[in-house]
Scaffold this motif. Sequence first.
Motif, mmCIF file in Angstrom:
data_model
loop_
_atom_site.group_PDB
_atom_site.id
_atom_site.type_symbol
_atom_site.label_atom_id
_atom_site.label_comp_id
_atom_site.label_asym_id
_atom_site.label_seq_id
_atom_site.Cartn_x
_atom_site.Cartn_y
_atom_site.Cartn_z
ATOM 1 N N HIS A 178 1.150 -11.301 13.059
ATOM 2 C CA HIS A 178 -0.214 -11.708 12.723
ATOM 3 C C HIS A 178 -0.236 -12.418 11.370
ATOM 4 O O HIS A 178 0.675 -12.292 10.562
ATOM 5 N N GLU A 179 -1.336 -13.144 11.119
ATOM 6 C CA GLU A 179 -1.504 -13.767 9.820
ATOM 7 C C GLU A 179 -1.715 -12.700 8.754
ATOM 8 O O GLU A 179 -2.123 -11.578 9.044
ATOM 9 N N GLU A 180 -1.444 -13.099 7.509
ATOM 10 C CA GLU A 180 -1.584 -12.160 6.394
ATOM 11 C C GLU A 180 -3.016 -11.632 6.328
ATOM 12 O O GLU A 180 -3.975 -12.401 6.325
ATOM 13 N N PRO A 181 -3.204 -10.312 6.274
ATOM 14 C CA PRO A 181 -4.548 -9.732 6.225
ATOM 15 C C PRO A 181 -5.126 -9.795 4.823
ATOM 16 O O PRO A 181 -4.514 -10.344 3.898
ATOM 17 N N ASP A 182 -6.290 -9.208 4.641
ATOM 18 C CA ASP A 182 -6.936 -9.143 3.331
ATOM 19 C C ASP A 182 -6.239 -8.061 2.510
ATOM 20 O O ASP A 182 -6.535 -6.879 2.624
ATOM 21 N N THR A 183 -5.291 -8.473 1.689
ATOM 22 C CA THR A 183 -4.495 -7.507 0.926
ATOM 23 C C THR A 183 -5.336 -6.771 -0.114
ATOM 24 O O THR A 183 -5.067 -5.603 -0.409
ATOM 25 N N ASP A 184 -6.334 -7.437 -0.666
ATOM 26 C CA ASP A 184 -7.217 -6.771 -1.639
ATOM 27 C C ASP A 184 -7.944 -5.596 -0.983
ATOM 28 O O ASP A 184 -8.053 -4.514 -1.571
ATOM 29 N N GLU A 185 -8.435 -5.816 0.222
ATOM 30 C CA GLU A 185 -9.183 -4.765 0.926
ATOM 31 C C GLU A 185 -8.282 -3.586 1.270
ATOM 32 O O GLU A 185 -8.668 -2.422 1.113
ATOM 33 N N ILE A 186 -7.062 -3.879 1.725
ATOM 34 C CA ILE A 186 -6.132 -2.802 2.067
ATOM 35 C C ILE A 186 -5.784 -1.985 0.821
ATOM 36 O O ILE A 186 -5.838 -0.753 0.814
ATOM 37 N N ALA A 187 -5.435 -2.684 -0.262
ATOM 38 C CA ALA A 187 -5.063 -1.996 -1.505
ATOM 39 C C ALA A 187 -6.223 -1.160 -2.024
ATOM 40 O O ALA A 187 -6.031 -0.015 -2.460
ATOM 41 N N ASP A 188 -7.427 -1.705 -1.972
ATOM 42 C CA ASP A 188 -8.599 -0.975 -2.462
ATOM 43 C C ASP A 188 -8.820 0.306 -1.664
ATOM 44 O O ASP A 188 -9.085 1.376 -2.234
ATOM 45 N N SER A 189 -8.697 0.223 -0.348
ATOM 46 C CA SER A 189 -8.899 1.407 0.497
ATOM 47 C C SER A 189 -7.867 2.489 0.192
ATOM 48 O O SER A 189 -8.203 3.675 0.096
ATOM 49 N N LEU A 190 -6.615 2.085 0.031
ATOM 50 C CA LEU A 190 -5.552 3.061 -0.206
ATOM 51 C C LEU A 190 -5.669 3.696 -1.590
ATOM 52 O O LEU A 190 -5.470 4.900 -1.749
ATOM 53 N N VAL A 191 -6.000 2.888 -2.596
ATOM 54 C CA VAL A 191 -6.110 3.416 -3.955
ATOM 55 C C VAL A 191 -7.319 4.325 -4.087
ATOM 56 O O VAL A 191 -7.276 5.330 -4.803
ATOM 57 N N ARG A 192 -8.417 4.014 -3.387
ATOM 58 C CA ARG A 192 -9.602 4.874 -3.453
ATOM 59 C C ARG A 192 -9.295 6.297 -3.012
ATOM 60 O O ARG A 192 -9.832 7.261 -3.549
ATOM 61 N N SER A 193 -8.407 6.451 -2.035
ATOM 62 C CA SER A 193 -8.059 7.796 -1.571
ATOM 63 C C SER A 193 -7.325 8.575 -2.653
ATOM 64 O O SER A 193 -7.437 9.806 -2.733
ATOM 65 N N ILE A 194 -6.577 7.869 -3.515
ATOM 66 C CA ILE A 194 -5.896 8.529 -4.626
ATOM 67 C C ILE A 194 -6.884 8.849 -5.736
ATOM 68 O O ILE A 194 -6.855 9.922 -6.335
ATOM 69 N N LEU A 218 0.920 6.729 -0.766
ATOM 70 C CA LEU A 218 0.482 5.351 -0.962
ATOM 71 C C LEU A 218 1.514 4.368 -0.419
ATOM 72 O O LEU A 218 1.185 3.471 0.371
ATOM 73 N N LEU A 219 2.780 4.541 -0.814
ATOM 74 C CA LEU A 219 3.819 3.619 -0.355
ATOM 75 C C LEU A 219 4.037 3.724 1.152
ATOM 76 O O LEU A 219 4.198 2.719 1.842
ATOM 77 N N GLY A 220 4.046 4.955 1.667
ATOM 78 C CA GLY A 220 4.218 5.133 3.108
ATOM 79 C C GLY A 220 3.102 4.476 3.894
ATOM 80 O O GLY A 220 3.349 3.828 4.931
ATOM 81 N N SER A 221 1.876 4.597 3.395
ATOM 82 C CA SER A 221 0.730 3.958 4.066
ATOM 83 C C SER A 221 0.829 2.448 3.999
ATOM 84 O O SER A 221 0.533 1.747 4.974
ATOM 85 N N MET A 222 1.263 1.931 2.844
ATOM 86 C CA MET A 222 1.406 0.484 2.700
ATOM 87 C C MET A 222 2.489 -0.062 3.625
ATOM 88 O O MET A 222 2.311 -1.101 4.264
ATOM 89 N N ILE A 223 3.612 0.648 3.712
ATOM 90 C CA ILE A 223 4.708 0.210 4.580
ATOM 91 C C ILE A 223 4.257 0.188 6.040
ATOM 92 O O ILE A 223 4.502 -0.776 6.776
ATOM 93 N N GLY A 224 3.583 1.264 6.451
ATOM 94 C CA GLY A 224 3.108 1.338 7.837
ATOM 95 C C GLY A 224 2.071 0.276 8.133
ATOM 96 O O GLY A 224 2.111 -0.377 9.190
ATOM 97 N N CYS A 225 1.151 0.087 7.201
ATOM 98 C CA CYS A 225 0.092 -0.905 7.393
ATOM 99 C C CYS A 225 0.671 -2.320 7.464
ATOM 100 O O CYS A 225 0.329 -3.098 8.347
ATOM 101 N N ALA A 226 1.566 -2.633 6.533
ATOM 102 C CA ALA A 226 2.176 -3.965 6.533
ATOM 103 C C ALA A 226 2.980 -4.197 7.804
ATOM 104 O O ALA A 226 2.988 -5.304 8.360
ATOM 105 N N GLY A 227 3.656 -3.149 8.273
ATOM 106 C CA GLY A 227 4.469 -3.275 9.472
ATOM 107 C C GLY A 227 3.666 -3.682 10.695
ATOM 108 O O GLY A 227 4.166 -4.395 11.571
ATOM 109 N N LEU A 228 2.411 -3.238 10.761
ATOM 110 C CA LEU A 228 1.559 -3.605 11.902
ATOM 111 C C LEU A 228 1.377 -5.113 11.985
ATOM 112 O O LEU A 228 1.373 -5.683 13.074
ATOM 113 N N TRP A 229 1.228 -5.760 10.838
ATOM 114 C CA TRP A 229 1.062 -7.221 10.821
ATOM 115 C C TRP A 229 2.402 -7.930 10.965
ATOM 116 O O TRP A 229 2.530 -8.875 11.720
ATOM 117 N N ILE A 230 3.396 -7.465 10.222
ATOM 118 C CA ILE A 230 4.686 -8.150 10.200
ATOM 119 C C ILE A 230 5.356 -8.129 11.566
ATOM 120 O O ILE A 230 5.829 -9.155 12.068
#
Length: 201
Positions: A177-193, A161-173
């Motif tokens: 790019h402007e801040e993406p939909d953080t709710d959507e990203i978090a929901d997708s990652l948590v659903r896999s868990i 989860l953390l590795g995916s979040m770090i990698g995903c955030a890095g793409l924008w940072i």
Amino acid sequence: MSPRTKEQNEEIRLLRVKQIMQAAAEVYLEQGITMEMRDVATKANLGYGTVYHYYKNKHALLDDMLWQAFHDARQTTEEAFGAPRPPEQQLRRYGTLLLRQWFRDLSVYILYKMIWENFQQVPGGRFQKLYDQFQTELYRPLVSAIQQLGAREPEKRANLLLGSMIGCAGLWIHHGHEEPDTDEIADSLVRSIEKEGTLTP
């Protein structure tokens, strides 16, 4: 003109420190540990001597920046996991809050990224105490919430989860790019868990 009060001087000091740390985070993302204090001063629109007035070198600045990031991240972790909610709700809230914090405070993103890279750029175990406190106060609450879901190998799931979040955030940072939909990203990652847990069919 009357001299500044002690309170006014402290307010100026705090603003300068915040300004320097924000600039340092931006420079660190561009240059890594090779960053120079002169570049931090330029990014902060401050004189070279002003930055050295607050920090004797880049290592002292990095120390301060990472410990402040740790304290800020701890508040976010407590906000996410402190209230009695179902673990899946805690995890979604955690993912959303942490991603938002990373996009708005690059130093917190840098803290997680450096932890994940085991401080490869920093020699000599300089941040062992920080690493140990990170494990206890920021990592264990995440593992505990995943355990409550009934997921297999909760530490492995937390790492993914953390590795995916770090990698995903890095793409924008890193691409500005402007801040993406953080709710959507978090929901997708948590659903896999959740799929690995007993609480999800």
